[in-house]
Each structure stands twice: as C-alpha cells, then as structure tokens.
Design a protein around this motif. Structure first.
Motif, PDB file in Angstrom:
ATOM      1  N   VAL A 149    -101.320 -58.761   6.390  1.00 58.00           N
ATOM      2  CA  VAL A 149    -100.361 -58.116   5.487  1.00 58.00           C
ATOM      3  C   VAL A 149    -100.792 -56.679   5.200  1.00 58.00           C
ATOM      4  CG1 VAL A 149     -99.291 -58.224   3.211  1.00 58.00           C
ATOM      5  CG2 VAL A 149     -99.693 -60.330   4.490  1.00 58.00           C
ATOM      6  N   LEU A 150    -102.086 -56.445   5.046  1.00 59.27           N
ATOM      7  CA  LEU A 150    -102.576 -55.085   4.803  1.00 59.27           C
ATOM      8  C   LEU A 150    -102.186 -54.148   5.947  1.00 59.27           C
ATOM      9  CD1 LEU A 150    -106.132 -55.892   3.384  1.00 59.27           C
ATOM     10  CD2 LEU A 150    -104.301 -54.715   2.148  1.00 59.27           C
ATOM     11  N   TYR A 151    -102.332 -54.609   7.173  1.00 55.25           N
ATOM     12  CA  TYR A 151    -102.002 -53.754   8.316  1.00 55.25           C
ATOM     13  C   TYR A 151    -100.499 -53.499   8.417  1.00 55.25           C
ATOM     14  CZ  TYR A 151    -106.767 -53.767  10.080  1.00 55.25           C
ATOM     15  OH  TYR A 151    -108.121 -53.565  10.219  1.00 55.25           O
ATOM     16  N   LEU A 152     -99.707 -54.513   8.163  1.00 58.17           N
ATOM     17  CA  LEU A 152     -98.261 -54.289   8.218  1.00 58.17           C
ATOM     18  C   LEU A 152     -97.776 -53.471   7.026  1.00 58.17           C
ATOM     19  CD1 LEU A 152     -96.945 -57.657   9.633  1.00 58.17           C
ATOM     20  CD2 LEU A 152     -97.061 -55.439  10.756  1.00 58.17           C
ATOM     21  N   LEU A 153     -98.495 -53.554   5.917  1.00 55.43           N
ATOM     22  CA  LEU A 153     -98.168 -52.692   4.779  1.00 55.43           C
ATOM     23  C   LEU A 153     -98.394 -51.227   5.155  1.00 55.43           C
ATOM     24  CD1 LEU A 153     -97.397 -52.288   1.812  1.00 55.43           C
ATOM     25  CD2 LEU A 153     -99.804 -52.660   1.214  1.00 55.43           C
ATOM     26  N   ALA A 154     -99.453 -50.962   5.909  1.00 55.40           N
ATOM     27  CA  ALA A 154     -99.709 -49.587   6.355  1.00 55.40           C
ATOM     28  C   ALA A 154     -98.555 -49.077   7.212  1.00 55.40           C
ATOM     29  CB  ALA A 154    -101.022 -49.525   7.132  1.00 55.40           C
ATOM     30  N   GLU A 155     -98.033 -49.926   8.098  1.00 55.47           N
ATOM     31  CA  GLU A 155     -96.897 -49.489   8.913  1.00 55.47           C
ATOM     32  C   GLU A 155     -95.633 -49.330   8.069  1.00 55.47           C
ATOM     33  OE1 GLU A 155     -97.860 -50.538  13.500  1.00 55.47           O
ATOM     34  OE2 GLU A 155     -96.269 -51.686  12.516  1.00 55.47           O
ATOM     35  N   ALA A 156     -95.516 -50.129   7.017  1.00 54.81           N
ATOM     36  CA  ALA A 156     -94.386 -49.933   6.097  1.00 54.81           C
ATOM     37  C   ALA A 156     -94.511 -48.581   5.399  1.00 54.81           C
ATOM     38  CB  ALA A 156     -94.342 -51.066   5.074  1.00 54.81           C
ATOM     39  N   PHE A 157     -95.744 -48.178   5.086  1.00 56.18           N
ATOM     40  CA  PHE A 157     -95.966 -46.851   4.508  1.00 56.18           C
ATOM     41  C   PHE A 157     -95.576 -45.756   5.503  1.00 56.18           C
ATOM     42  CE2 PHE A 157     -99.611 -48.491   1.583  1.00 56.18           C
ATOM     43  CZ  PHE A 157     -98.673 -49.000   0.711  1.00 56.18           C
ATOM     44  N   ASP A 158     -95.815 -46.004   6.798  1.00 52.99           N
ATOM     45  CA  ASP A 158     -95.379 -45.046   7.820  1.00 52.99           C
ATOM     46  C   ASP A 158     -93.872 -44.821   7.743  1.00 52.99           C
ATOM     47  OD1 ASP A 158     -97.744 -44.297   9.034  1.00 52.99           O
ATOM     48  OD2 ASP A 158     -97.697 -45.897  10.521  1.00 52.99           O
ATOM     49  N   ASP A 159     -93.134 -45.910   7.590  1.00 54.72           N
ATOM     50  CA  ASP A 159     -91.672 -45.821   7.563  1.00 54.72           C
ATOM     51  C   ASP A 159     -91.159 -45.202   6.269  1.00 54.72           C
ATOM     52  OD1 ASP A 159     -91.628 -47.038  10.044  1.00 54.72           O
ATOM     53  OD2 ASP A 159     -91.423 -49.058   9.195  1.00 54.72           O
ATOM     54  N   ASP A 160     -91.829 -45.501   5.163  1.00 49.32           N
ATOM     55  CA  ASP A 160     -91.361 -45.018   3.861  1.00 49.32           C
ATOM     56  C   ASP A 160     -92.567 -44.756   2.964  1.00 49.32           C
ATOM     57  OD1 ASP A 160     -90.151 -44.407   1.493  1.00 49.32           O
ATOM     58  OD2 ASP A 160     -89.104 -46.316   1.254  1.00 49.32           O
ATOM     59  N   PRO A 161     -93.051 -43.523   2.921  1.00 50.67           N
ATOM     60  CA  PRO A 161     -94.239 -43.238   2.106  1.00 50.67           C
ATOM     61  C   PRO A 161     -94.023 -43.440   0.613  1.00 50.67           C
ATOM     62  CG  PRO A 161     -93.248 -41.207   2.913  1.00 50.67           C
ATOM     63  CD  PRO A 161     -92.559 -42.326   3.624  1.00 50.67           C
ATOM     64  N   PHE A 162     -92.769 -43.455   0.182  1.00 51.86           N
ATOM     65  CA  PHE A 162     -92.514 -43.667  -1.243  1.00 51.86           C
ATOM     66  C   PHE A 162     -92.863 -45.093  -1.676  1.00 51.86           C
ATOM     67  CE2 PHE A 162     -90.245 -39.783  -0.570  1.00 51.86           C
ATOM     68  CZ  PHE A 162     -90.321 -39.111  -1.783  1.00 51.86           C
ATOM     69  N   LEU A 163     -93.077 -45.982  -0.698  1.00 47.10           N
ATOM     70  CA  LEU A 163     -93.539 -47.323  -1.048  1.00 47.10           C
ATOM     71  C   LEU A 163     -94.941 -47.282  -1.658  1.00 47.10           C
ATOM     72  CD1 LEU A 163     -92.314 -49.461   1.995  1.00 47.10           C
ATOM     73  CD2 LEU A 163     -91.347 -49.368  -0.313  1.00 47.10           C
TER      74      LEU A 163
END
Length: 264
Positions: A149-163
């Motif tokens: 989950v930590l790694y996929l959260l990082a990629e979610a941050f790539d898509d939307d840094p406001f997360l």
C-alpha cells in the motif's frame, strides 16, 4: 478501485516518479524493513492492492493475500492540526510564487521548506510517525501488505500531489479556497472612519484638538541646552571654547539679566 487490483506502473527499480513521491519512498525505505518492502513491491506490481482511499490522517486499502478474504490495511499519521493549517495557508498565500503554482495545480518542491519553517512535516520521517495497521498475522513493521500500500500510495501521489495535503488534513478545495482569498490586507494607518457632522458639532471644538489643548506644558529647557548637545565648533575665545564663552549670554537671555563680563 474497488474489486480490481491496482498494478504499480514501474515494473523494475524504484517506485515513484515525481519529487514528492520519491521523497516519501526514500523516507519510508530509510526506516522500514528492506525484506518486507521488497515483498511489498512484488505485491504492488502484481495488482494485489485495491480500493485505495486517501482521507485526512488515514489511508485505507485492501490487499489480496493467501487467504480468501482480503487483508484490511490502514496507514495513519498524526498529520497537521487545524491551527497549524491556518498558519501554513497564511504563509503560502503570502508568497506569490507558491500561491500561483498551487493555484495552477502544481506542487513546488520548496513547499516542504515552508512547512519545515513552521515546525511541520508533510511526510513521516521516522517509523514512529507512521502508524501501520493490518489484520494479517505478520507483526512486521511494515508487513508486506502495508508495504504494498505504501508503494501504491507513492504512485497515487505521482498522479495527484494534493493527496499529500489531503492525508495531512487539508483537502485541495479547502486549501485553494484559502489561497484564492490571498493574504489578509494590513490595515491602512491613514484610514479614518467617517462620522456624520451635525449642526451642533460644527461649532464644537474637535475632540482631538481639545486633547492637545489640555495637555500639560512641556518642561522648560535649561539655559544653554543647545550648547550642550551641539558639536563644539573648533573656535576659541581667549583660549576658552566658544560654547563656554556663549553660555553666560544664554543664561542671561533665559533669566532676563545682563550677561556677566566673565573673568577678564
């Protein structure tokens, strides 16, 4: 994302493409168990994580593992409190570059410094700053499910840094609304409230002038005061400084008597 697993985009090497996701992963990898992180990357790349949700102070997800039911994972942080967010918004709004870039949906790298100046952190810097919860029997910190989950959260941050800010307690809409208002304007020291003037008030002495009139008189200036504070000129009369020679005249003028003739 419910039901269908999310696969990490990077098939080999590091996960996270932008500065903020790399910053997050670098910090996590600095304090987490490398073996479990490696297994977590494998889970992330196989698409075993789904229903990833970012909410204030908590990220939740489901991870498919060896049992039929998915494991429930939660990543918690202390985040930034309401009062600290007000201070951060005020600081960001006062800096034109940050305000403009954030309103343009950009995340400037230096934003982390702004929060650091206020004693705040956007990312967990130690294991104690990151609260990992999973209902699997592995007591590792993190377990492979939380690591995925930590790694996929990082990629979610790539898509939307406001997360990143959402996780820390401030939604994009609320932050941008505060930035659009801009910094609070300083009061104009010359601005005065208009007061209606009646016929009676027209012939009344203004209160400000009355206060000036009623002020006590200033204390008298001692004779020769100007000679004491002025820089002595390089002139002497009969080997005496000019100020000493003029002092009797100043004293006589203040007292009304004739100046003394001095020593000679």
């Amino acid at each position: 994302m419910d039901g269908e697993g999310v696969r990490a985009r990077t098939k080999r090497g590091s996960i996270g493409a932008r500065w903020w996701s790399r910053r997050f992963i670098d910090l996590v990898e600095s304090f987490a168990d490398t073996g479990r992180l490696s297994r977590g990357r494998t889970y992330a790349r196989k698409g075993q994580v789904y229903d990833l949700r970012v909410t204030p102070y908590e990220v939740t997800a489901k991870v498919r593992g060896s049992r039929p039911e998915p494991y429930e994972v939660a990543l918690g942080i202390e985040g930034i409190g309401a009062a600290s967010w007000i201070a951060a918004e005020k600081e960001l709004a006062s800096r034109a570059v940050f305000r403009a870039r954030l309103l343009a949906d950009e995340m400037p790298p230096e934003i982390e410094w702004v929060f650091a100046e206020l004693g705040l952190a956007l990312f967990p810097a130690t294991a104690a700053d990151l609260h990992l919860m999973c209902d699997c029997p592995d007591w590792g910190d993190p377990c492979k499910h939380a690591a995925a989950v930590l790694y996929l959260l990082a990629e979610a941050f790539d898509d939307d840094p406001f997360l990143i800010l959402e996780w820390n307690g401030r939604s994009r809409d609320r932050l941008l609304t505060a930035l659009r208002r801009g910094p609070a304007a300083a009061p104009d020291p010359l601005e005065m409230e208009d007061e209606p003037l009646s016929a009676t008030d027209f012939w009344t002495t203004p209160s400000g002038l009355a206060r000036l009139r009623d002020r006590p008189p200033a204390p008298p200036v001692p004779p020769g005061f100007v000679l004491q504070v002025a820089t002595p000129p390089p002139v002497k009369i009969r080997r005496r400084p000019l100020t000493d020679a003029l002092l009797p005249a100043y004293e006589a003028l203040s007292g009304g008597g004739p100046p003394s003739s001095g020593d000679g």
